[in-house]
Design a protein around this motif. Structure first.
Motif, mmCIF file in Angstrom:
data_model
loop_
_atom_site.group_PDB
_atom_site.id
_atom_site.type_symbol
_atom_site.label_atom_id
_atom_site.label_comp_id
_atom_site.label_asym_id
_atom_site.label_seq_id
_atom_site.Cartn_x
_atom_site.Cartn_y
_atom_site.Cartn_z
ATOM 1 N N UNK A 135 92.645 29.562 13.222
ATOM 2 C CA UNK A 135 91.470 28.715 13.037
ATOM 3 C C UNK A 135 90.577 29.375 11.994
ATOM 4 N N UNK A 136 90.577 28.844 10.792
ATOM 5 C CA UNK A 136 89.779 29.414 9.708
ATOM 6 C C UNK A 136 88.290 29.206 9.954
ATOM 7 N N UNK A 149 87.630 29.841 -4.664
ATOM 8 C CA UNK A 149 89.069 30.044 -4.557
ATOM 9 C C UNK A 149 89.495 30.238 -3.101
ATOM 10 N N UNK A 150 88.577 30.690 -2.262
ATOM 11 C CA UNK A 150 88.889 30.765 -0.834
ATOM 12 C C UNK A 150 89.183 29.362 -0.288
ATOM 13 N N UNK A 426 89.539 37.692 5.667
ATOM 14 C CA UNK A 426 88.893 37.980 4.386
ATOM 15 C C UNK A 426 87.677 37.072 4.174
ATOM 16 N N UNK A 427 87.848 35.784 4.465
ATOM 17 C CA UNK A 427 86.729 34.850 4.338
ATOM 18 C C UNK A 427 85.602 35.256 5.276
ATOM 19 N N UNK A 571 87.746 35.682 13.958
ATOM 20 C CA UNK A 571 87.564 36.520 12.765
ATOM 21 C C UNK A 571 86.092 36.687 12.425
ATOM 22 N N UNK A 572 85.291 35.642 12.629
ATOM 23 C CA UNK A 572 83.859 35.730 12.348
ATOM 24 C C UNK A 572 83.164 36.650 13.333
ATOM 25 N N UNK A 573 83.554 36.604 14.593
ATOM 26 C CA UNK A 573 82.936 37.485 15.580
ATOM 27 C C UNK A 573 83.295 38.947 15.312
ATOM 28 N N UNK A 574 84.549 39.184 14.936
ATOM 29 C CA UNK A 574 84.951 40.561 14.623
ATOM 30 C C UNK A 574 84.239 41.063 13.369
#
Length: 609
Positions: A135-136, A149-150, A426-427, A571-574
């Motif tokens: 989930x991006x 580019x992301x 990365x995002x 990923x955002x929480x990390x």
């Protein structure tokens, strides 16, 4: 020799990874993504053999949550009836396991006389609907990175993974310009508040998706950003002039049309200065896509864009020159069902210019209304053929005629691989935005006694802050934690209050997430907000982190430390934990303004030593 030297340099660059090569596409880079001559020829051949009922069915997509079902079950029998008897043209899939979705899609395709176009909301990749996929981060997080580019790279992966599970029509990206801080339904789903930036990021995402021979959909035309009503709950009214729309809302859509987007979704929003036709709520309203009691039923309104010929045919088709597929937003949403029966809504949407009617509340009623309208002459055969021919041509173009069955044994080779997880991380790392650091708390000291106070407008504790607490634990941070939700008991609230009062620093995780159709979308429960206000009043050291609505600072303007993660994806929480404790650079910038507090572009840049 120069020729051979150039070839050697090119090979070296490719091997080293320094040369970026665009994703391979089924379409030549110089060609537009549109049906070929072969596609139109096949469509014309099929059209001649079809009955009115078969043609009408092609214009309707039903909604489905896939699950295992025996073929003698009521669930499977109903699916068969829709495919075989109603001749539906496609399915929009919602939350379900990936394999069940791919298998039920294949079963439907096997039953279909004409291949079906399968679709999915995939604004954050296919993980938006499937928990077993990556989930991006939300579009606004991508906007915060400043790197379009992301968006393109995410679009490539989204298209590739969608195709791998049998989806050829992606309902993304959101091209709404979120210039209303009170918007309860778009919010972080938008790339930001600047029309040009939204256009840049949106077209990049579209290019990525369509490079995989998958149809992208720009939504929600003509722009759902400046609303404070959720169209799942009622009919938003945007009382803007055409000149105003041209300066803001229409900018990203015009760019998307120029850039070759294949599909555009029409919103259930009223534009009285564009189409002033007045409408009244139904006396026997039967409900829609919202919580019970949340509907808005008594306001004076004008016809929604979904049913407006002035919006779809005159503005989008004729003025903007769009030739692709027009798909409606879900026909079951309260912004529409408050005012029109399904029979009438389908007919009016089709006459207004729509090609595909998505997710009716009553599929039989909508198809019945359309068939009767064709047989009575209200919908001409020419108008029906125009849309059906287009739908059929696109089905050929995305490869369904040659192969409509998805190979199951390829899914785990393509979906949620290392590239997907790496890009999402990365995002996330580039998106984290430090808006305020007045107390100088960031970066935090890992030896500090920490309390994590998670305040959520949802009801899913592990999903809510599990990634946050696991990342803290993995990095040696000692902490206590509590979660406050709408259903948290007074005793639990009291324990949470005691916990934060005894801590040196409080990490306030603010999970005010966009929850379409819900009463408290983007807000926080009062019991948790009250604790936070008391902590601020007592000058407690607090690090507020928005894992959802970035505008939430407006409710706590005296909070001295404020960071925005734009969503609750793992990923955002990390990344937020790493940013808080100085383990990564902080480089994100607000793609929206916080009214009365901070302008767009704000972002304290902190680099690790």
């Amino acid at each position: 020799m120069n020729k051979y030297l150039s070839a050697l340099i090119l090979i070296a660059l490719l091997v080293s990874g320094l040369l970026i090569v665009p994703a391979q596409s089924a379409q030549n880079a110089s060609q537009k993504f549109e049906p070929s001559a072969k596609a139109w020829k096949w469509a014309d051949k099929q059209l001649k053999k079809m009955s009115v009922e078969e043609k009408v069915g092609q214009t309707v997509y039903i909604g489905l949550n896939a699950k295992f079902a025996n073929e003698d079950s009521d669930y499977f029998k109903e699916l068969r009836r829709q495919v075989v008897d109603n001749h539906i043209g496609g399915i929009i899939f919602f939350g379900a396991p990936i394999y069940e979705t791919a298998i039920i899609s294949n079963r439907a395709q096997e039953m279909a006389k004409i291949p079906m176009l399968m679709s999915l909301d995939a604004e954050t990749g296919i993980g938006m609907r499937f928990e077993d996929a990556t989930n991006f981060p939300w579009a606004m997080a991508i906007g915060a990175t400043g790197n379009a580019d992301y968006a393109r790279r995410m679009g490539v992966i989204t298209g590739r993974e969608a195709r791998a599970i049998g989806i050829q029509h992606v309902f993304a990206p959101v091209l709404d310009v979120n210039n209303n801080a009170d918007n309860p339904v778009i919010n972080v789903r938008s790339f930001g508040e600047d029309p040009e930036a939204v256009a840049k990021f949106g077209t990049a995402f579209i290019q990525g998706i369509q490079s995989q021979n998958v149809i992208a959909t720009a939504k929600h035309f003509p722009g759902h950003g400046d609303t404070n009503v959720d169209s799942h709950r009622g009919l938003p009214i945007i009382d803007h002039s055409r000149a105003s729309l041209e300066k803001t809302e229409l900018v990203p859509f015009r760019e998307a049309v120029k850039d070759g987007v294949a599909s555009i979704m029409i919103a259930h929003i009223a534009l009285p200065q564009i189409d002033p036709e007045e409408i009244k709520p139904l006396k026997d309203y039967r409900g829609g896509d919202s919580e019970r009691g949340a509907e808005i039923v008594d306001q004076k309104a004008t016809v929604p864009a979904t049913l407006s010929e002035k919006v779809q045919t005159e503005l989008l088709r004729k003025d903007m020159g769009f030739k692709g597929l027009i798909v409606t937003d879900a026909m079951s949403m309260s912004g529409l069902t408050l005012y029109f029966t399904q029979e009438e809504a389908g007919v009016r949407a089709f006459l207004a210019g729509a090609d595909i009617l998505e997710k009716p509340a009553d599929t039989d009623a909508m198809i019945r209304g359309l068939v009767n309208a064709v047989k009575s002459g209200r919908i001409t055969q020419q108008r029906l053929d125009e849309s059906v021919r287009k739908i059929l041509a696109w089905k050929y173009e995305v490869g369904l005629v040659k192969n409509k069955i998805t190979p199951i044994d390829q899914i785990d080779k393509i979906v949620s691989g290392p590239e997907s997880d790496q890009l999402a991380s990365e995002i996330a790392g580039k998106a984290i935005t430090l808006v305020r650091n007045d107390a100088g708390l960031i970066p935090l000291n890992r030896n500090t006694r920490v309390a994590v106070l998670a305040i959520s407008n949802g009801f899913d504790p592990e999903v809510t802050f599990g990634p946050l607490t696991r990342e803290l634990r993995a990095n040696g941070v000692n902490f206590d934690a509590a979660l406050i939700q709408e259903n948290t008991t007074p005793e639990q609230v009291a324990k949470a209050r005691e916990m934060v009062n005894n801590a040196d620093i409080v990490i306030a995780g603010l999970y005010g997430r966009v929850r379409s159709g819900q009463r408290n979308s983007a807000g926080l429960p009062e019991s948790g907000a009250r604790i936070l206000r008391d902590l601020i009043a007592n000058n407690k050291k607090i690090v507020g982190v928005s894992f959802g609505n970035p505008y939430i600072l407006d409710a706590f303007p005296q909070m001295k430390t404020y960071m925005v993660a734009y969503g609750d994806m793992p990923q955002l929480q990390r990344a937020a934990v790493k940013a808080m404790f100085g383990m990564q650079d902080i480089t994100g910038r607000l793609p929206i303004s916080l009214p009365g507090l901070y302008p767009r572009g704000t972002g304290i840049q902190l680099m690790t030593k």
